[in-house]
Write a protein that holds these residues in place. Structure first.
Motif, PDB file in Angstrom:
ATOM      1  N   LEU A 223      -2.015 -15.220  -7.209  1.00 27.33           N
ATOM      2  CA  LEU A 223      -1.620 -13.818  -7.325  1.00 27.33           C
ATOM      3  C   LEU A 223      -2.314 -12.958  -6.264  1.00 27.33           C
ATOM      4  O   LEU A 223      -1.708 -12.046  -5.695  1.00 27.33           O
ATOM      5  N   ASP A 224      -3.579 -13.255  -5.995  1.00 25.83           N
ATOM      6  CA  ASP A 224      -4.284 -12.548  -4.917  1.00 25.83           C
ATOM      7  C   ASP A 224      -3.607 -12.796  -3.571  1.00 25.83           C
ATOM      8  O   ASP A 224      -3.472 -11.889  -2.753  1.00 25.83           O
ATOM      9  N   ARG A 225      -3.187 -14.035  -3.363  1.00 24.54           N
ATOM     10  CA  ARG A 225      -2.508 -14.384  -2.113  1.00 24.54           C
ATOM     11  C   ARG A 225      -1.176 -13.641  -2.005  1.00 24.54           C
ATOM     12  O   ARG A 225      -0.795 -13.168  -0.943  1.00 24.54           O
TER      13      ARG A 225
ATOM     14  N   ARG B 128       4.789  -1.335  -2.711  1.00 24.83           N
ATOM     15  CA  ARG B 128       3.800  -0.641  -3.544  1.00 24.83           C
ATOM     16  C   ARG B 128       4.050  -0.902  -5.026  1.00 24.83           C
ATOM     17  O   ARG B 128       3.111  -1.124  -5.795  1.00 24.83           O
ATOM     18  N   THR B 129       5.315  -0.911  -5.435  1.00 23.33           N
ATOM     19  CA  THR B 129       5.657  -1.186  -6.831  1.00 23.33           C
ATOM     20  C   THR B 129       5.287  -2.619  -7.203  1.00 23.33           C
ATOM     21  O   THR B 129       4.746  -2.876  -8.277  1.00 23.33           O
ATOM     22  N   ALA B 130       5.584  -3.553  -6.310  1.00 26.87           N
ATOM     23  CA  ALA B 130       5.257  -4.958  -6.562  1.00 26.87           C
ATOM     24  C   ALA B 130       3.747  -5.155  -6.644  1.00 26.87           C
ATOM     25  O   ALA B 130       3.256  -5.903  -7.501  1.00 26.87           O
ATOM     26  N   LEU B 131       2.991  -4.482  -5.771  1.00 26.10           N
ATOM     27  CA  LEU B 131       1.525  -4.588  -5.820  1.00 26.10           C
ATOM     28  C   LEU B 131       0.974  -4.041  -7.126  1.00 26.10           C
ATOM     29  O   LEU B 131       0.049  -4.613  -7.716  1.00 26.10           O
ATOM     30  N   ALA B 132       1.537  -2.944  -7.593  1.00 26.44           N
ATOM     31  CA  ALA B 132       1.088  -2.368  -8.862  1.00 26.44           C
ATOM     32  C   ALA B 132       1.365  -3.338 -10.013  1.00 26.44           C
ATOM     33  O   ALA B 132       0.530  -3.515 -10.907  1.00 26.44           O
ATOM     34  N   ALA B 133       2.526  -3.979  -9.975  1.00 22.71           N
ATOM     35  CA  ALA B 133       2.863  -4.951 -11.018  1.00 22.71           C
ATOM     36  C   ALA B 133       1.944  -6.164 -10.947  1.00 22.71           C
ATOM     37  O   ALA B 133       1.477  -6.670 -11.979  1.00 22.71           O
ATOM     38  N   LEU B 134       1.671  -6.629  -9.728  1.00 21.84           N
ATOM     39  CA  LEU B 134       0.763  -7.767  -9.577  1.00 21.84           C
ATOM     40  C   LEU B 134      -0.641  -7.434 -10.066  1.00 21.84           C
ATOM     41  O   LEU B 134      -1.317  -8.281 -10.654  1.00 21.84           O
ATOM     42  N   ASP B 135      -1.089  -6.212  -9.828  1.00 20.97           N
ATOM     43  CA  ASP B 135      -2.403  -5.798 -10.322  1.00 20.97           C
ATOM     44  C   ASP B 135      -2.477  -5.923 -11.844  1.00 20.97           C
ATOM     45  O   ASP B 135      -3.493  -6.365 -12.387  1.00 20.97           O
ATOM     46  N   LEU B 136      -1.393  -5.542 -12.524  1.00 26.35           N
ATOM     47  CA  LEU B 136      -1.364  -5.657 -13.980  1.00 26.35           C
ATOM     48  C   LEU B 136      -1.401  -7.119 -14.419  1.00 26.35           C
ATOM     49  O   LEU B 136      -2.098  -7.479 -15.380  1.00 26.35           O
ATOM     50  N   VAL B 137      -0.671  -7.962 -13.707  1.00 29.73           N
ATOM     51  CA  VAL B 137      -0.656  -9.391 -14.045  1.00 29.73           C
ATOM     52  C   VAL B 137      -2.024 -10.012 -13.773  1.00 29.73           C
ATOM     53  O   VAL B 137      -2.535 -10.802 -14.582  1.00 29.73           O
ATOM     54  N   ILE B 138      -2.649  -9.648 -12.665  1.00 30.07           N
ATOM     55  CA  ILE B 138      -3.983 -10.172 -12.335  1.00 30.07           C
ATOM     56  C   ILE B 138      -4.981  -9.757 -13.417  1.00 30.07           C
ATOM     57  O   ILE B 138      -5.822 -10.553 -13.851  1.00 30.07           O
TER      58      ILE B 138
END
Length: 68
Positions: free
Chosen positions: A12-14, A27-37
């Motif tokens: 997920l970091d990658r 930006r939206t995808a990064l915000a979603a990934l932050d929640l998953v991380i």
């Protein structure tokens, strides 16, 4: 099968690294990934629920004098 949370976190970091665009979708995808991380990290470090063992109840305790 057990989950490998450390590997999931790494991937997920990658994915975050590859989404460095300045567009709204990135930006939206990064915000979603932050929640998953955050969810993966929470699951990785969660402790299993402890079993509560009842303490045996005794009848009245007799107090003994404390020796000096």
């Amino acid at each position: 099968m057990k989950s490998d949370f450390a590997a999931a976190h790494l991937h997920l970091d990658r994915a975050c690294h590859y989404l460095r665009g300045d567009d709204e979708t990135s930006r939206t995808a990064l915000a979603a990934l932050d929640l998953v991380i955050e969810a993966v990290a929470t699951a990785q470090y969660a402790r299993p629920e402890a079993e509560v063992v009842p303490f045996p109840a005794t009848s009245k305790r007799v107090s003994r004098p404390v020796a000096s």
